[in-house]
Design an enzyme around this catalytic site. Structure first.
Site, PDB file in Angstrom:
ATOM      1  N   SER A 276     -77.652  91.776  16.066  1.00  0.00           N
ATOM      2  CA  SER A 276     -76.825  91.058  14.740  1.00  0.00           C
ATOM      3  C   SER A 276     -76.610  89.655  15.153  1.00  0.00           C
ATOM      4  CB  SER A 276     -75.436  91.702  15.050  1.00  0.00           C
ATOM      5  OG  SER A 276     -74.277  91.184  14.651  1.00  0.00           O
ATOM      6  N   ARG A 315     -89.036 133.216 -15.700  1.00  0.00           N
ATOM      7  CA  ARG A 315     -89.285 131.694 -15.492  1.00  0.00           C
ATOM      8  C   ARG A 315     -87.827 131.039 -15.700  1.00  0.00           C
ATOM      9  NH1 ARG A 315     -93.306 131.777 -15.052  1.00  0.00           N
ATOM     10  NH2 ARG A 315     -94.847 131.358 -16.538  1.00  0.00           N
TER      11      ARG A 315
END
Length: 455
Positions: A276, A315
């Site tokens: 940082s 399907r």
């Protein structure tokens, strides 16, 4: 498959490549080539037609973005793909073009392509799992005698062995690897059923064609089409989701032990990793972060697979398509987490001195149960409990060490002094001795885990 910049941040280029657009389209062409060659071998189409079809089953010959756009309009990517394959074959041999995709259906092509991609994805997961589990087991064997605080409900509990904790992280990964292999052996199968799963167009030769195709593609031949029987497929997806959850647990513990106030573990640093600019004291656990992000995302993708199982008749309408979109995300997340944690444990900093300091900071209170049991053998459980309750309260308020207070109390009481060996009492407050039961358990676990990983 295109992924957003944030997806790519949380996964690996290798897994993105497995499910990218070209890989899936090439998998579909592999299906078409295997179908044609197998049908020719069974005398269903001319050998010349099979050769002509196979010669142009190469994704690089086609405009994949255009296929994707056309697939959205058609309702299936397979429809424009077969149309373009037929057109391309016809450029060289019009008669052979009439045999393209003969007796198959769109779902056969797409499901098989996803199976082929998933097989590669499974290999990546297997390699990553083997590496991470092996690292954890090696660290466990080196840290059997390293005492560390066990924590329950996010609070310090008692002393355990860090090796035992590492073995506990490794065990679910070893099990996950075995279960992924078992689930994959069942789920990675050819899809071939034709329009309604009956292979009607191929007559009595349908199963023979399926056997040949499976052999060519290195897949298991199914007993029957599994167009809307998604149980084995979804079970495999669930195993990936469970693996990701186990990686999230590991990452949770790693991130908590890496907190500055705890400081017992730290991920590798340097080269801009986890730093940082505004807060140079920070050492962010970026590998844990990626694994935690994966564990956060996986339940939603797993839930989509489960929700999509109620597919209509022969399907599915909408649910199969939702499954297709969610499927790669599980593997992207799991491999991102595996890769990140392999990096973390490859260079993990283990501060055993800090582990001891964290134990010492509790003024011996974590040894109270062991001391109470030891005293109970000499003076009975009620008296031991009452004495320890008084002394632990005093230790907490005065920040004096419980071991010293207990030794003073024993020395000041002639009856206690006659029954209690002070050296034995002091040994109960030694962190290494307190970790000994966990060490023994880990020693028993490790050989079996190594054997399971090697197999």
């Amino acid at each position: 498959m295109s992924v957003s910049i944030f997806d790519s941040f949380l996964t690996t280029p290798d897994m993105i490549a497995v499910f990218d657009d070209q890989a899936i389209v090439q998998g579909m062409f592999r299906f078409e080539e295997a179908l044609a060659r197998s049908q020719a071998a069974e005398g269903l189409i001319p050998e010349a037609a099979a050769r002509a079809i196979a010669s142009v089953c190469n994704a690089q010959l086609y405009d994949i973005p255009a296929l994707i756009v056309a697939g959205r309009r058609a309702g299936s990517l397979a429809i424009p793909l077969v149309k373009e394959l037929t057109r391309t074959v016809a450029l060289y041999d019009k008669d052979s073009a009439t045999h393209v995709h003969w007796g198959s259906t769109s779902q056969d092509v797409i499901d098989t392509a996803m199976v082929l991609a998933t097989r590669e994805a499974m290999r990546l997961l297997d390699t990553g799992l083997e590496s991470l589990a092996a690292q954890l087991l090696e660290l466990a064997s080196r840290h059997l005698d390293t005492p560390v605080l066990a924590r329950t409900l996010m609070q310090p509990a008692q002393v355990t062995s860090f090796g035992f904790k590492l073995a506990g992280w490794a065990a679910p990964l070893v099990r996950a690897r075995a279960r992924l292999r078992e689930a994959g052996a069942r789920a990675l199968q050819l899809q071939l059923g034709g329009a309604v799963g009956t292979l009607a167009v191929m007559g009595g030769q349908g199963q023979a064609v399926a056997q040949r195709m499976a052999g060519q593609l290195g897949l298991r031949a199914p007993d029957a089409a599994w167009h809307t029987q998604r149980d084995e497929w979804v079970r495999l997806g669930m195993e990936v989701a469970v693996l990701t959850g186990s990686l999230g647990k590991l990452a949770t513990d790693l991130s908590l032990m890496a907190q500055g106030e705890i400081g017992e573990l730290a991920e590798p640093s340097g080269g801009g990793r986890g730093g940082s600019s505004a807060m140079p004291h920070k050492r962010n656990p970026v590998s844990a972060m990626i694994a935690l992000a994966a564990a956060t995302r996986a339940p939603q993708h797993g839930a989509t697979l489960l929700a999509a199982m109620g597919q209509q008749h022969e399907r599915g309408l909408g649910n199969w398509q939702a499954e297709l979109a969610a499927w790669p995300q599980l593997f992207l997340s799991a491999h991102g987490a595996l890769h990140a944690l392999n990096e973390a444990f490859g260079g993990l900093h283990i501060d055993s001195a800090r582990m001891l300091r964290n134990i010492d900071a509790l003024h011996g209170l974590v040894f109270a149960e062991a001391a109470s049991i030891h005293l109970a053998a000499a003076i009975g459980r009620p008296a031991a409990h009452e004495l320890l309750e008084t002394l632990t309260r005093e230790a907490a308020q005065s920040e004096r060490d419980l071991a010293g207070l207990l030794q003073e109390a024993v020395s000041a009481d002639k009856q206690l002094a006659a029954r209690i060996d002070l050296d034995e009492l002091a040994a109960l407050f030694a962190p290494v001795q307190a970790a000994a039961p966990a060490r023994r358990l880990a020693q028993e676990q490790l050989p079996a885990l190594r054997r399971a990983l090697a197999s």
